[in-house]
Scaffold this motif. Structure first.
Motif, PDB file in Angstrom:
ATOM      1  N   MET A 236       4.500  30.363   3.835  1.00 43.81           N
ATOM      2  CA  MET A 236       4.461  28.941   3.522  1.00 43.81           C
ATOM      3  C   MET A 236       4.368  28.073   4.777  1.00 43.81           C
ATOM      4  SD  MET A 236       4.470  28.632   0.270  1.00 43.81           S
ATOM      5  CE  MET A 236       4.929  26.917   0.036  1.00 43.81           C
ATOM      6  N   ALA A 237       4.399  28.676   5.945  1.00 45.67           N
ATOM      7  CA  ALA A 237       4.416  27.890   7.183  1.00 45.67           C
ATOM      8  C   ALA A 237       3.071  27.259   7.539  1.00 45.67           C
ATOM      9  CB  ALA A 237       4.910  28.759   8.336  1.00 45.67           C
ATOM     10  N   PRO A 238       1.938  27.983   7.486  1.00 48.12           N
ATOM     11  CA  PRO A 238       0.673  27.385   7.936  1.00 48.12           C
ATOM     12  C   PRO A 238       0.316  26.111   7.176  1.00 48.12           C
ATOM     13  CG  PRO A 238       0.436  29.745   7.611  1.00 48.12           C
ATOM     14  CD  PRO A 238       1.754  29.372   7.041  1.00 48.12           C
ATOM     15  N   THR A 239      -0.030  25.072   7.904  1.00 47.97           N
ATOM     16  CA  THR A 239      -0.319  23.768   7.307  1.00 47.97           C
ATOM     17  C   THR A 239      -1.537  23.147   7.985  1.00 47.97           C
ATOM     18  OG1 THR A 239       2.038  23.417   6.870  1.00 47.97           O
ATOM     19  CG2 THR A 239       0.611  21.481   6.789  1.00 47.97           C
ATOM     20  N   VAL A 240      -2.446  22.617   7.183  1.00 53.34           N
ATOM     21  CA  VAL A 240      -3.573  21.851   7.711  1.00 53.34           C
ATOM     22  C   VAL A 240      -3.432  20.408   7.239  1.00 53.34           C
ATOM     23  CG1 VAL A 240      -5.137  23.825   7.842  1.00 53.34           C
ATOM     24  CG2 VAL A 240      -5.031  22.447   5.741  1.00 53.34           C
ATOM     25  N   VAL A 241      -4.145  19.519   7.889  1.00 56.97           N
ATOM     26  CA  VAL A 241      -4.093  18.098   7.554  1.00 56.97           C
ATOM     27  C   VAL A 241      -5.433  17.675   6.973  1.00 56.97           C
ATOM     28  CG1 VAL A 241      -3.838  15.761   8.479  1.00 56.97           C
ATOM     29  CG2 VAL A 241      -2.375  17.609   9.320  1.00 56.97           C
ATOM     30  N   ASN A 242      -5.376  16.950   5.879  1.00 57.20           N
ATOM     31  CA  ASN A 242      -6.573  16.392   5.257  1.00 57.20           C
ATOM     32  C   ASN A 242      -6.231  14.968   4.837  1.00 57.20           C
ATOM     33  OD1 ASN A 242      -8.910  15.770   3.928  1.00 57.20           O
ATOM     34  ND2 ASN A 242      -8.846  17.520   2.520  1.00 57.20           N
ATOM     35  N   ASP A 243      -6.688  13.992   5.618  1.00 55.50           N
ATOM     36  CA  ASP A 243      -6.277  12.607   5.397  1.00 55.50           C
ATOM     37  C   ASP A 243      -7.392  11.686   5.881  1.00 55.50           C
ATOM     38  OD1 ASP A 243      -4.742  10.442   4.708  1.00 55.50           O
ATOM     39  OD2 ASP A 243      -3.067  10.921   6.035  1.00 55.50           O
ATOM     40  N   THR A 244      -7.195  10.403   5.721  1.00 51.37           N
ATOM     41  CA  THR A 244      -8.096   9.387   6.267  1.00 51.37           C
ATOM     42  C   THR A 244      -7.266   8.393   7.067  1.00 51.37           C
ATOM     43  OG1 THR A 244      -7.898   8.012   4.287  1.00 51.37           O
ATOM     44  CG2 THR A 244      -9.737   9.575   4.365  1.00 51.37           C
ATOM     45  N   VAL A 245      -7.914   7.765   8.044  1.00 45.39           N
ATOM     46  CA  VAL A 245      -7.226   6.795   8.886  1.00 45.39           C
ATOM     47  C   VAL A 245      -8.152   5.604   9.110  1.00 45.39           C
ATOM     48  CG1 VAL A 245      -8.033   7.855  11.047  1.00 45.39           C
ATOM     49  CG2 VAL A 245      -5.951   6.481  11.039  1.00 45.39           C
ATOM     50  N   GLN A 246      -7.566   4.437   9.180  1.00 45.86           N
ATOM     51  CA  GLN A 246      -8.341   3.236   9.485  1.00 45.86           C
ATOM     52  C   GLN A 246      -8.376   3.065  10.998  1.00 45.86           C
ATOM     53  OE1 GLN A 246      -7.072  -0.282   7.435  1.00 45.86           O
ATOM     54  NE2 GLN A 246      -8.732  -1.551   8.216  1.00 45.86           N
ATOM     55  N   ASP A 247      -9.538   3.348  11.567  1.00 45.84           N
ATOM     56  CA  ASP A 247      -9.681   3.333  13.016  1.00 45.84           C
ATOM     57  C   ASP A 247      -9.404   1.933  13.575  1.00 45.84           C
ATOM     58  OD1 ASP A 247     -10.642   4.784  15.510  1.00 45.84           O
ATOM     59  OD2 ASP A 247     -11.972   3.040  15.474  1.00 45.84           O
ATOM     60  N   GLU A 248      -8.557   1.876  14.601  1.00 48.38           N
ATOM     61  CA  GLU A 248      -8.169   0.594  15.176  1.00 48.38           C
ATOM     62  C   GLU A 248      -9.348  -0.112  15.837  1.00 48.38           C
ATOM     63  OE1 GLU A 248      -4.693  -1.058  18.208  1.00 48.38           O
ATOM     64  OE2 GLU A 248      -5.698   0.838  18.614  1.00 48.38           O
ATOM     65  N   LEU A 249     -10.292   0.659  16.390  1.00 42.82           N
ATOM     66  CA  LEU A 249     -11.398   0.065  17.141  1.00 42.82           C
ATOM     67  C   LEU A 249     -12.512  -0.433  16.232  1.00 42.82           C
ATOM     68  CD1 LEU A 249     -11.620   2.604  20.119  1.00 42.82           C
ATOM     69  CD2 LEU A 249     -10.405   0.426  20.031  1.00 42.82           C
ATOM     70  N   THR A 250     -12.853   0.370  15.214  1.00 46.34           N
ATOM     71  CA  THR A 250     -13.989   0.018  14.354  1.00 46.34           C
ATOM     72  C   THR A 250     -13.555  -0.559  13.006  1.00 46.34           C
ATOM     73  OG1 THR A 250     -14.092   2.225  13.389  1.00 46.34           O
ATOM     74  CG2 THR A 250     -15.333   1.851  15.423  1.00 46.34           C
ATOM     75  N   ASN A 251     -12.273  -0.417  12.683  1.00 47.88           N
ATOM     76  CA  ASN A 251     -11.722  -0.879  11.405  1.00 47.88           C
ATOM     77  C   ASN A 251     -12.317  -0.140  10.206  1.00 47.88           C
ATOM     78  OD1 ASN A 251      -9.722  -2.556  10.319  1.00 47.88           O
ATOM     79  ND2 ASN A 251     -11.238  -4.023   9.579  1.00 47.88           N
ATOM     80  N   ALA A 252     -12.887   1.028  10.473  1.00 47.19           N
ATOM     81  CA  ALA A 252     -13.521   1.819   9.408  1.00 47.19           C
ATOM     82  C   ALA A 252     -12.576   2.936   8.971  1.00 47.19           C
ATOM     83  CB  ALA A 252     -14.833   2.413   9.902  1.00 47.19           C
ATOM     84  N   GLN A 253     -12.684   3.312   7.704  1.00 49.23           N
ATOM     85  CA  GLN A 253     -11.915   4.429   7.171  1.00 49.23           C
ATOM     86  C   GLN A 253     -12.636   5.728   7.522  1.00 49.23           C
ATOM     87  OE1 GLN A 253      -9.052   4.762   5.485  1.00 49.23           O
ATOM     88  NE2 GLN A 253      -8.503   2.606   5.145  1.00 49.23           N
ATOM     89  N   LEU A 254     -11.975   6.588   8.297  1.00 48.97           N
ATOM     90  CA  LEU A 254     -12.593   7.833   8.756  1.00 48.97           C
ATOM     91  C   LEU A 254     -11.713   9.021   8.372  1.00 48.97           C
ATOM     92  CD1 LEU A 254     -13.687   6.668  12.325  1.00 48.97           C
ATOM     93  CD2 LEU A 254     -15.135   6.912  10.301  1.00 48.97           C
ATOM     94  N   PRO A 255     -12.346  10.167   8.060  1.00 44.07           N
ATOM     95  CA  PRO A 255     -11.564  11.355   7.687  1.00 44.07           C
ATOM     96  C   PRO A 255     -10.906  12.003   8.915  1.00 44.07           C
ATOM     97  CG  PRO A 255     -13.901  11.873   7.728  1.00 44.07           C
ATOM     98  CD  PRO A 255     -13.797  10.388   7.957  1.00 44.07           C
ATOM     99  N   VAL A 256      -9.741  12.577   8.702  1.00 47.24           N
ATOM    100  CA  VAL A 256      -9.024  13.337   9.736  1.00 47.24           C
ATOM    101  C   VAL A 256      -8.637  14.673   9.115  1.00 47.24           C
ATOM    102  CG1 VAL A 256      -6.992  13.443  11.216  1.00 47.24           C
ATOM    103  CG2 VAL A 256      -8.164  11.260  10.861  1.00 47.24           C
ATOM    104  N   MET A 257      -9.216  15.751   9.648  1.00 47.34           N
ATOM    105  CA  MET A 257      -8.953  17.080   9.095  1.00 47.34           C
ATOM    106  C   MET A 257      -8.738  18.081  10.223  1.00 47.34           C
ATOM    107  SD  MET A 257     -11.718  17.275   5.945  1.00 47.34           S
ATOM    108  CE  MET A 257     -13.083  16.714   6.973  1.00 47.34           C
TER     109      MET A 257
END
Length: 380
Positions: A236-257
Motif C-alpha cells: 500500500m506504500a507506492p503512491t503517484v500524484v494525479n492532479d491539476t494546478v493553476q499556474d501562478e505565471l500563466t493562470n492556466a489549469q495544468l495537469p500534474v502527474m
C-alpha cells in the motif's frame, strides 16, 4: 585484537573526558540514530553510598555533569579507529534507589544536538529566501554546537519576490526545517563527527550514492554476522500524484502527474511502482495557491519519492564484534545470504546501539523501493 572501547565526554558547553566516578559507574549505553527527526541516547549509571561524604545524598546525584542540558559525546573505538556515535545533551534524569545495597541506578536520557533547535517557538520571516537558503540560515545560527551545514537544493527553486510575498513560518527552527523539507521528500538530521565536537547538519534527499558499507551476511557459515532479520513488503506504500494546478505565471489549469521515483541510484531490481501497476494508490497535492507548475511538479514528485522509500523493510540485529565495525545509518549497505528477492543493496534508515561490558549489539532497519538484487555480489 584491541577490542571495543567506549569513550564518554561531558561538559556544559565544551565536553571533557568523564570524571572517574562517572566513568566507573557506567553500566550500559544505548544509542539510536534515525534518518528523520532527532536521534537519542541513554546511559545507565550504578549509584551507591559509601563513607561520610554520602550521608546527605548520593554523591553522584550532586555532580553537575549529570544534570539536564549537559552536553555528552560518546565515541566508540574499534581497534585503533574512533567513531563518534553521539553528540547530544541530557534532557531527562531518572533515579531508582533500588532495594539492595549498590542497586540504585541513575538513567540519563538525551537527544542529539538538534534538540537545541526545538526549544523556542517563534514567528520568523525569510524575505527573498528559497527553501535551501532558509535551511542554510537556520543551521548557520547554531554554529556554537559545531554544526557544519550540508544543504542539497531541491529540483525546483522557489525564489520569492519580496514585492509579491515573504515566506513566514511559525514554530521552532527544527519544525521549519522539517516542513520545508517535506515538500520535496527531503530529510533533515544531525550526524555526529567525524571528530568529537563536530556535527554534520544534512538537509536533502536520503543519501544513497555513498560507497556501500561492509555487507550484512545471513546464513553464510563462518561469515555470518547477522543474528536475526525479517523482511516486510508494504504493497500500500507506492503512491503517484494525479492532479491539476493553476499556474501562478500563466493562470492556466495544468495537469500534474508522477509515474516513477527519482531517487538515485536505484537499489531494487524490481521496484514496486513498476510491478504493481495498475494497483498503485493515487493522491492529490495539498491545497496551495501561488505555485508555478514547476513547483507543483517538485512537490508531487516528493510525495511519490517518499512513498516508495519504505516499500520493503528489513529489521534485524547483528553482533558488532563479528561485524567488526559500526553500521552507519543514512547510508547504503549490502545484504547477502537471504536469496535473490531479499539480497542486494539497502538504505540504512536507523541503527540502535546497545553497549555493555563484554557485549555490543546493533539493531537495524533497512529500506528500499522494491525487491531483487541489482548486482550479482555485494562488498563482503
Amino acid at each position: 585484537m584491541l577490542g571495543v572501547n567506549l569513550s564518554l565526554m561531558l561538559g556544559p558547553s565544551i565536553p571533557l573526558p568523564a570524571t572517574p566516578d562517572i566513568a566507573e559507574a557506567v553500566q550500559s549505553v544505548s544509542i539510536t540514530h534515525n534518518d528523520e527527526g532527532r536521534s537519542g541516547f541513554q546511559i545507565v549509571l550504578q549509584v551507591g553510598r559509601a563513607g561520610p561524604t554520602d550521608l546527605l545524598d548520593y554523591r553522584l546525584l550532586l555532580n553537575p555533569l549529570v544534570r539536564p542540558f549537559t552536553r555528552v559525546i560518546l565515541t566508540v573505538l574499534f581497534g585503533a579507529i574512533p567513531q563518534v556515535l553521539m553528540d547530544g545533551v541530557i534532557t531527562n534524569q531518572q533515579f531508582s534507589p533500588g532495594s539492595q545495597p549498590g542497586g540504585a541506578t541513575l538513567t540519563l536520557t538525551g537527544e542529539d544536538i538538534s534538540v537545541m533547535m526545538d526549544l523556542e517557538k517563534k514567528r520568523s520571516q525569510y524575505p527573498a529566501m528559497s527553501e535551501a537558503m532558509i535551511a542554510l540560515a537556520i543551521i548557520g545560527s547554531y554554529a556554537q554546537y559545531g554544526l557544519v551545514p550540508m544543504v542539497i537544493p531541491p529540483p525546483s527553486i522557489d525564489q520569492p519576490v519580496p514585492t509579491q510575498r515573504t515566506p513566514v513560518h511559525q514554530g521552532t527552527d527544527l519544525d521549519v526545517l522539517k516542513t520545508i523539507g517535506q515538500r520535496f521528500g527531503w530529510v533533515f538530521y544531525v550526524d555526529p563527527g567525524p571528530l568529537p565536537g563536530m556535527n554534520l547538519a544534512y538537509w536533502g534527499p536520503p543519501e544513497r550514492s555513498a560507497i556501500p558499507q561492509r555487507a550484512l551476511s545471513v546464513n553464510v557459515g563462518p561469515e555470518t554476522n547477522v543474528e536475526s532479520v525479517s523482511f516486510t513488503y508494504n504493497g500500500m506504500a507506492p503512491t503517484v500524484v494525479n492532479d491539476t494546478v493553476q499556474d501562478e505565471l500563466t493562470n492556466a489549469q495544468l495537469p500534474v502527474m508522477t509515474f516513477v521515483s527519482t531517487r538515485l541510484p536505484p537499489l531494487a531490481a524490481m521496484p514496486a511502482l513498476h510491478f504493481q501497476l495498475p494497483n498503485v494508490r493515487t493522491s492529490l497535492l495539498e491545497p496551495n495557491s501561488g505555485l508555478t507548475v514547476a513547483q507543483a511538479y517538485a512537490r508531487a514528485q516528493g510525495i511519490t519519492d517518499k512513498s516508495v522509500d519504505g516499500v520493503v523493510t528489513a529489521q534485524g540485529e547483528l553482533d558488532a564484534l563479528r561485524y567488526a565495525g559500526v553500521l552507519r545509518p543514512r547510508s547504503v549497505v549490502g545484504l547477502r545470504g537471504a536469496g535473490f528477492t531479499q539480497d542486494g543493496l539497502y538504505y540504512v534508515k536507523s541503527v540502535s546501539h546497545s553497549i555493555s561490558k563484554g557485549q555490543y549489539k546493533q539493531r537495524f532497519s533497512l529500506t528500499r523501493e522494491g525487491t531483487g538484487a541489482l548486482t550479482p555480489a555485494v562488498i563482503p
